[in-house]
Design an enzyme around this catalytic site. Structure first.
Site, PDB file in Angstrom:
ATOM      1  N   GLU A  41       0.126   0.908  10.948  1.00 47.29           N
ATOM      2  CA  GLU A  41      -1.616   0.811  10.899  1.00 47.29           C
ATOM      3  C   GLU A  41      -1.956   0.864   9.628  1.00 47.29           C
ATOM      4  O   GLU A  41      -1.394   1.763   8.691  1.00 47.29           O
ATOM      5  CB  GLU A  41      -1.950   1.761  11.915  1.00 47.29           C
ATOM      6  CG  GLU A  41      -3.645   2.017  11.880  1.00 47.29           C
ATOM      7  CD  GLU A  41      -4.132   3.037  12.677  1.00 47.29           C
ATOM      8  OE1 GLU A  41      -5.273   2.748  13.174  1.00 47.29           O
ATOM      9  OE2 GLU A  41      -3.646   4.056  12.647  1.00 47.29           O
ATOM     10  N   LYS A 117      -8.488  -2.990  17.177  1.00 47.60           N
ATOM     11  CA  LYS A 117      -8.372  -1.752  17.684  1.00 47.60           C
ATOM     12  C   LYS A 117      -9.634  -1.382  18.480  1.00 47.60           C
ATOM     13  O   LYS A 117     -10.747  -1.293  18.252  1.00 47.60           O
ATOM     14  CB  LYS A 117      -8.167  -0.785  16.661  1.00 47.60           C
ATOM     15  CG  LYS A 117      -7.986   0.840  17.018  1.00 47.60           C
ATOM     16  CD  LYS A 117      -7.738   1.749  16.136  1.00 47.60           C
ATOM     17  CE  LYS A 117      -7.465   3.270  16.558  1.00 47.60           C
ATOM     18  NZ  LYS A 117      -7.178   3.930  15.142  1.00 47.60           N
ATOM     19  N   CYS A 158      -2.370   2.735  17.378  1.00 49.16           N
ATOM     20  CA  CYS A 158      -2.677   4.203  17.377  1.00 49.16           C
ATOM     21  C   CYS A 158      -3.285   4.850  18.405  1.00 49.16           C
ATOM     22  O   CYS A 158      -2.849   4.926  19.539  1.00 49.16           O
ATOM     23  CB  CYS A 158      -3.428   4.533  15.872  1.00 49.16           C
ATOM     24  SG  CYS A 158      -2.945   6.166  15.447  1.00 49.16           S
TER      25      CYS A 158
END
Length: 284
Positions: A41, A117, A158
């Site tokens: 990330e 995300k 994540c």
């Protein structure tokens, strides 16, 4: 197909981060000959504060057009080595907001997936350190998939890993392997990282492919630490490849026959579908 997870120790120096990523990808390709490599990330920037993040951000082009330094490096590596490059995530300049965005390039260098995300990291760690990703970043709203080596991959990033509903949705949409590039904090990572990845693998009967950042970085004069331990877990929940401390990579073969065997022996998706009406009634 063979997949390599790249583990980096990036900081706020974007050119140095690009160089580190390039060297690690080229070393993994030379040693292990993967068909797909994946980065952590925000591998182009970690730390340094708001100004550093904005300086590292790139305006993403329409696919097929020229992009920024990280965009072009990923595209070039994919084309040069004839592999699929999953670019972990970079910081996308979206104008008023930044976005934490994945880019994927096919072996011919064409962009084949883009994912923002969805779940933003707004938490207080056990030591009292606060993280508020939403103060600077906007959230995505759409899933993203791509095909490589005859396998259907889904993209996550994540903190998404803590939301099993998302992963079950990706499985229903045909995912066979799910990528999870991450910057897990040391405190949360040592207790939750492997547990969550193995749990999502078992829930979805998908491969979990998780490249992570490792080590210390500076955040406006304070030292913060990320956990690393990049890993690949199979659909039964076994960890089949894992990085140790430091920078490097780990490689495993993603075998569709394993996926098929696990799903045939325990047809969780079909059982969930059969019980969906009951779950809906119980939740109402």
């Amino acid at each position: 197909m063979r997949v390599s997870v790249i583990q980096m120790n990036q900081g706020s120096d974007k050119p140095a981060n690009l160089d580190q990523a390039r060297r690690l990808i080229e070393a993994a390709v030379a040693a292990d000959h993967p068909g797909l490599v994946t980065l952590p990330e925000t591998w182009t920037n970690l730390g340094g504060g708001r100004d550093s993040r904005r300086a590292a951000a790139e305006v993403l082009p329409t696919p097929g057009q020229a992009g920024g330094a990280a965009y072009e490096m990923l595209r070039s590596l994919a084309r040069t080595h004839g592999i699929t490059v999953h670019g972990g995530s970079i910081i996308e300049d979206g104008g008023d907001k930044l976005f934490n965005t994945t880019l994927v390039f096919g072996p011919d260098g064409s962009e084949i997936a883009r994912y923002r995300k969805i779940h933003l990291f707004d938490i207080t760690a056990p030591d009292g350190t606060g993280y508020k990703e939403s103060a600077l970043y906007g959230g995505g709203s759409e899933p993203a998939f791509f095909e490589a080596g005859g396998i259907r991959f889904a993209c996550t990033i994540c903190y998404d890993i803590r939301f099993p509903e998302l992963y079950l949705t990706l499985r229903r949409m045909g995912a066979e392997a799910i990528l999870v590039p991450s910057n897990f904090t040391l405190q949360t990572g040592k207790d939750h990282w492997e547990v969550l990845l193995r749990a999502r693998a078992i829930d979805t009967q998908c491969w979990m492919i998780a490249a992570a950042s490792y080590g210390n970085y500076d955040e406006r004069g304070a030292t913060r630490s990320v956990y690393g331990h990049s890993l690949i877990a199979d659909p039964w929940g076994h960890v089949v490849a894992k990085c140790s401390d430091g920078i490097g990579w780990a490689t495993a073969r993603i075998d569709p026959a394993v996926t098929a065997r696990v799903r045939a022996g325990m047809p969780l998706k079909e059982h969930r579908e059969a019980a969906r009406a009951w779950h809906a009634k119980a939740a109402s």
